[in-house]
Design an enzyme around this catalytic site. Sequence first.
Site, PDB file in Angstrom:
ATOM      1  N   CYS A 330       0.818  -1.217   0.000  1.00 18.60           N
ATOM      2  CA  CYS A 330       0.000   0.000   0.000  1.00 18.60           C
ATOM      3  C   CYS A 330       0.855   1.272   0.000  1.00 18.60           C
ATOM      4  CB  CYS A 330      -0.905   0.025   1.222  1.00 18.60           C
ATOM      5  SG  CYS A 330      -1.937  -1.429   1.435  1.00 18.60           S
ATOM      6  N   LEU A 331       2.065   1.175   0.516  1.00 17.54           N
ATOM      7  CA  LEU A 331       2.926   2.358   0.699  1.00 17.54           C
ATOM      8  C   LEU A 331       3.925   2.552  -0.418  1.00 17.54           C
ATOM      9  CD1 LEU A 331       3.549   1.794   4.486  1.00 17.54           C
ATOM     10  CD2 LEU A 331       2.233   3.677   3.502  1.00 17.54           C
TER      11      LEU A 331
END
Length: 339
Positions: A330-331
């Site tokens: 997600c990052l």
Amino acid sequence: MPAEWAPHRATYLVWPHNLETWPGKFEPIPSVFAKLAAALSESEQVRILIKDVHDIHELRRLIEGEFGRPDHVEFVRVETNDSWIRDYGPIFLSRLGRGRGASQIALDWKFNSWGGKYGEFDLDDVVPHHLASVFGFKVIEPAIVLEGGSIEVNGAGTLLTTESCLLNKNRNPDLSREEIEDYLKLFLGVTNVLWLGDGIAGDDTDGHVDDLARFTSPDTIVTVVEDDLADENYKRLQDNLRRLRLMRDQNGSPFKVETLPMPPEVHYDGNRLPASYANFYIANRSVLIPTFDCPADQIAIATLTRLFPGREIVPIPSTDLVWGLGAIHCLTQQHPVAP
């Protein structure tokens, strides 16, 4: 859209700054990011978006303290609302074969904060254009809402997604399944769209596929399973496993389906968090996997070691990180090498 294992020019990160993303637990987050950036810098160039250039010296010190390569880390001043660049960052496409025009372009899908769940997102929504002005790539805008964590491609024509997210009325309420498939095929260059059902418990994205199932090669998918019949993930993950075993690739061939365990439930402040080993990130020479300080970590590491021969498997402690409702994949957002 190239598969994630295709060679990267760089990986984009957004240094954490929004205290509300990890309410009451922000203090350990910068050190986890430093580990993440340092591990990536061993494999490729890391481009870190920051709000204040005056922080660069301190951030470099943190990353170098984790034995990162300073020559592989660059900082870019870009205003953001949050750190989940997978969902609002540029998604790159490569031109295949001969033809006029740029060999690489980036897509800037509409971003609406996962169906309008949180506060302001105006800065995140324009990040692809800001990065394009810095790094000189071309951007086009598909006219629908879509997050990068909601799609997974094998680079050969097949895309995997979920009904619970892409068909949710908080994204594109006026579009049918068929119309959404048409957008995916047109803008991502795929011919085969495959649908899983529900996401994991605790996932505020309405079921992003990057917490469920991932391609590890054009013909192989690894998916998470839950062995505890009493766990709320058991039935939904069994349903997704059944679907995967019935799916066919762009040539009509079945996939090899591998499995990863789910970690034991991770809770904070009374909330179940979306902890999943499927949220790994494939870098040029390594695979970064979230770990949760439990015996299942070693099973997940061993599985990915087998599925990614030639790449080092790097564990990133993520029990604190997942309080923000996301983890490694997600990052991060990859910038593939142009053909």
